[in-house]
Motif scaffolding. Sequence first.
Motif, PDB file in Angstrom:
ATOM      1  N   GLU A 182      42.044  45.724  97.474  1.00  8.79           N
ATOM      2  CA  GLU A 182      41.616  44.381  97.864  1.00  8.79           C
ATOM      3  C   GLU A 182      41.015  44.348  99.265  1.00  8.79           C
ATOM      4  O   GLU A 182      40.277  43.426  99.611  1.00  8.79           O
ATOM      5  CB  GLU A 182      42.794  43.405  97.798  1.00  8.79           C
ATOM      6  CG  GLU A 182      43.230  43.013  96.394  1.00  8.79           C
ATOM      7  CD  GLU A 182      44.052  44.095  95.701  1.00  8.79           C
ATOM      8  OE1 GLU A 182      44.376  45.116  96.350  1.00  8.79           O
ATOM      9  OE2 GLU A 182      44.356  43.923  94.501  1.00  8.79           O
ATOM     10  N   ASP A 183      41.327  45.344 100.061  1.00  9.31           N
ATOM     11  CA  ASP A 183      40.814  45.390 101.434  1.00  9.31           C
ATOM     12  C   ASP A 183      39.439  46.047 101.519  1.00  9.31           C
ATOM     13  O   ASP A 183      38.805  46.017 102.584  1.00  9.31           O
ATOM     14  CB  ASP A 183      41.785  46.165 102.333  1.00  9.31           C
ATOM     15  CG  ASP A 183      43.155  45.498 102.390  1.00  9.31           C
ATOM     16  OD1 ASP A 183      43.204  44.281 102.624  1.00  9.31           O
ATOM     17  OD2 ASP A 183      44.168  46.202 102.195  1.00  9.31           O
ATOM     18  N   ILE A 184      38.973  46.652 100.437  1.00 10.29           N
ATOM     19  CA  ILE A 184      37.714  47.393 100.434  1.00 10.29           C
ATOM     20  C   ILE A 184      36.658  46.618  99.663  1.00 10.29           C
ATOM     21  O   ILE A 184      36.719  46.495  98.440  1.00 10.29           O
ATOM     22  CB  ILE A 184      37.887  48.798  99.795  1.00 10.29           C
ATOM     23  CG1 ILE A 184      39.052  49.549 100.446  1.00 10.29           C
ATOM     24  CG2 ILE A 184      36.586  49.587  99.916  1.00 10.29           C
ATOM     25  CD1 ILE A 184      38.856  49.904 101.886  1.00 10.29           C
ATOM     26  N   ASP A 185      35.693  46.076 100.383  1.00 11.50           N
ATOM     27  CA  ASP A 185      34.551  45.429  99.740  1.00 11.50           C
ATOM     28  C   ASP A 185      33.525  46.493  99.382  1.00 11.50           C
ATOM     29  O   ASP A 185      33.574  47.614  99.896  1.00 11.50           O
ATOM     30  CB  ASP A 185      33.910  44.404 100.678  1.00 11.50           C
ATOM     31  CG  ASP A 185      34.871  43.267 101.017  1.00 11.50           C
ATOM     32  OD1 ASP A 185      35.574  42.806 100.104  1.00 11.50           O
ATOM     33  OD2 ASP A 185      34.913  42.863 102.190  1.00 11.50           O
ATOM     34  N   PHE A 186      32.572  46.122  98.520  1.00 11.38           N
ATOM     35  CA  PHE A 186      31.534  47.094  98.184  1.00 11.38           C
ATOM     36  C   PHE A 186      30.692  47.385  99.431  1.00 11.38           C
ATOM     37  O   PHE A 186      30.391  46.503 100.237  1.00 11.38           O
ATOM     38  CB  PHE A 186      30.617  46.600  97.062  1.00 11.38           C
ATOM     39  CG  PHE A 186      29.482  47.559  96.820  1.00 11.38           C
ATOM     40  CD1 PHE A 186      29.667  48.680  96.037  1.00 11.38           C
ATOM     41  CD2 PHE A 186      28.259  47.382  97.450  1.00 11.38           C
ATOM     42  CE1 PHE A 186      28.648  49.606  95.858  1.00 11.38           C
ATOM     43  CE2 PHE A 186      27.224  48.290  97.275  1.00 11.38           C
ATOM     44  CZ  PHE A 186      27.433  49.399  96.476  1.00 11.38           C
ATOM     45  N   ALA A 187      30.282  48.619  99.571  1.00 16.26           N
ATOM     46  CA  ALA A 187      29.370  49.018 100.640  1.00 16.26           C
ATOM     47  C   ALA A 187      28.582  50.228 100.168  1.00 16.26           C
ATOM     48  O   ALA A 187      28.978  50.910  99.221  1.00 16.26           O
ATOM     49  CB  ALA A 187      30.139  49.353 101.917  1.00 16.26           C
ATOM     50  N   HIS A 188      27.488  50.500 100.813  1.00 14.82           N
ATOM     51  CA  HIS A 188      26.690  51.679 100.463  1.00 14.82           C
ATOM     52  C   HIS A 188      27.316  52.951 101.006  1.00 14.82           C
ATOM     53  O   HIS A 188      27.157  54.013 100.420  1.00 14.82           O
ATOM     54  CB  HIS A 188      25.262  51.521 100.985  1.00 14.82           C
ATOM     55  CG  HIS A 188      24.503  50.435 100.281  1.00 14.82           C
ATOM     56  ND1 HIS A 188      24.615  49.102 100.617  1.00 14.82           N
ATOM     57  CD2 HIS A 188      23.638  50.487  99.234  1.00 14.82           C
ATOM     58  CE1 HIS A 188      23.849  48.377  99.816  1.00 14.82           C
ATOM     59  NE2 HIS A 188      23.247  49.187  98.977  1.00 14.82           N
ATOM     60  N   GLU A 189      28.015  52.826 102.156  1.00 14.96           N
ATOM     61  CA  GLU A 189      28.709  53.993 102.697  1.00 14.96           C
ATOM     62  C   GLU A 189      29.906  53.557 103.524  1.00 14.96           C
ATOM     63  O   GLU A 189      29.958  52.438 104.038  1.00 14.96           O
ATOM     64  CB  GLU A 189      27.788  54.867 103.569  1.00 14.96           C
ATOM     65  CG  GLU A 189      26.942  54.125 104.562  1.00 14.96           C
ATOM     66  CD  GLU A 189      25.565  53.808 104.022  1.00 14.96           C
ATOM     67  OE1 GLU A 189      25.085  54.533 103.127  1.00 14.96           O
ATOM     68  OE2 GLU A 189      24.960  52.820 104.478  1.00 14.96           O
ATOM     69  N   VAL A 190      30.865  54.468 103.613  1.00 15.18           N
ATOM     70  CA  VAL A 190      32.006  54.299 104.504  1.00 15.18           C
ATOM     71  C   VAL A 190      31.878  55.330 105.616  1.00 15.18           C
ATOM     72  O   VAL A 190      31.722  56.525 105.352  1.00 15.18           O
ATOM     73  CB  VAL A 190      33.343  54.499 103.765  1.00 15.18           C
ATOM     74  CG1 VAL A 190      34.505  54.519 104.766  1.00 15.18           C
ATOM     75  CG2 VAL A 190      33.559  53.403 102.737  1.00 15.18           C
ATOM     76  N   PHE A 191      31.921  54.858 106.857  1.00 16.08           N
ATOM     77  CA  PHE A 191      31.934  55.746 108.019  1.00 16.08           C
ATOM     78  C   PHE A 191      33.369  55.838 108.518  1.00 16.08           C
ATOM     79  O   PHE A 191      33.923  54.827 108.977  1.00 16.08           O
ATOM     80  CB  PHE A 191      31.046  55.195 109.137  1.00 16.08           C
ATOM     81  CG  PHE A 191      29.587  55.072 108.795  1.00 16.08           C
ATOM     82  CD1 PHE A 191      28.717  56.137 109.002  1.00 16.08           C
ATOM     83  CD2 PHE A 191      29.077  53.883 108.283  1.00 16.08           C
ATOM     84  CE1 PHE A 191      27.355  56.013 108.712  1.00 16.08           C
ATOM     85  CE2 PHE A 191      27.724  53.752 107.993  1.00 16.08           C
ATOM     86  CZ  PHE A 191      26.862  54.821 108.207  1.00 16.08           C
ATOM     87  N   CYS A 192      33.961  57.000 108.433  1.00 17.23           N
ATOM     88  CA  CYS A 192      35.344  57.166 108.877  1.00 17.23           C
ATOM     89  C   CYS A 192      35.347  57.804 110.269  1.00 17.23           C
ATOM     90  O   CYS A 192      35.016  58.986 110.426  1.00 17.23           O
ATOM     91  CB  CYS A 192      36.131  58.021 107.894  1.00 17.23           C
ATOM     92  SG  CYS A 192      37.877  58.155 108.320  1.00 17.23           S
ATOM     93  N   CYS A 193      35.726  57.019 111.268  1.00 19.91           N
ATOM     94  CA  CYS A 193      35.738  57.482 112.660  1.00 19.91           C
ATOM     95  C   CYS A 193      37.163  57.583 113.194  1.00 19.91           C
ATOM     96  O   CYS A 193      37.386  57.529 114.416  1.00 19.91           O
ATOM     97  CB  CYS A 193      34.925  56.525 113.535  1.00 19.91           C
ATOM     98  SG  CYS A 193      33.233  56.266 112.980  1.00 19.91           S
TER      99      CYS A 193
END
Length: 277
Positions: free
Chosen positions: A67-78
């Motif tokens: 539920e915390d993750i909306d659709f996106a083209h990419e996830v940047f993990c920093c």
Amino acid sequence: MKGCGVKVEMRSAIVVGGTGLVGNALVKLLCDSEEYVSVTVLSRRKLDFEHPKLTVKVRSFDQLEEEDIDFAHEVFCCLGTTMKKAKTREQFEKVDVEYPLHIASLAKKCGIMHFIMISAMGASEKSAFYYNKVKGKVERELIALDLPQLSIIRPSLLVGDRKEFRLGEKMGEWILKGLNPLFIGSLKKYRPIEADQLALAMKVIALFGKKSPVTIYESHQLAMMKMPEVKEEKVIPREQLFNWDKFKEQEAIPIDEEVVFNREKLREIKTKNELNK
């Protein structure tokens, strides 16, 4: 799929760890980019930055769900920490291994196609250095997740204006900056890299990077990346698009520009030609 949102036409991104040196630079860069209309940050605390495109979700990474993750083209993990802040190896590996793996798994469930993660130069489970060994471990386990697309970023020493003073890193930065002119040829990879440049490289990778299932980018490659120049399309003159002289040469029937698409006129010309034979 519950909580995963709906794919939209415009580009969107999720940044995990937007309060650190690189994450902060990346969030500002994406918000100021024409290519992105939506930037969501998952963070354990609020950001000191606001923008119309920006949504900040303050969450505990121990309790993240779909539920915390909306659709996106990419996830940047920093995400990343230090032993000084983590206190124990268990807590260090929770931030540098467990959290990225959990977030990558949620991203895959939500149909996000590209996961981009900051690792470290020299990452290897066989390394004699604990930090590099941990980074090697998270790389291996991320690859094992079989994500649609995984980009692993391996920067050298990161330099930039940090909110917190780290004596060891600052001393290393001073020393390496002084030695920069000596880092040539195969030693280029040891040059420090600015956080702003790394953020730019991550954006370039998201937009134009290799489409392979797994790609590893080393520090010297990241340091050279920049946005491609967009060449303006030349306007082709109408006379070049429609070369009437050439068209007439290829036609047995004399035709002028006014009747090329007039079928009735064309039939009339054909009939006259036949009668004159």
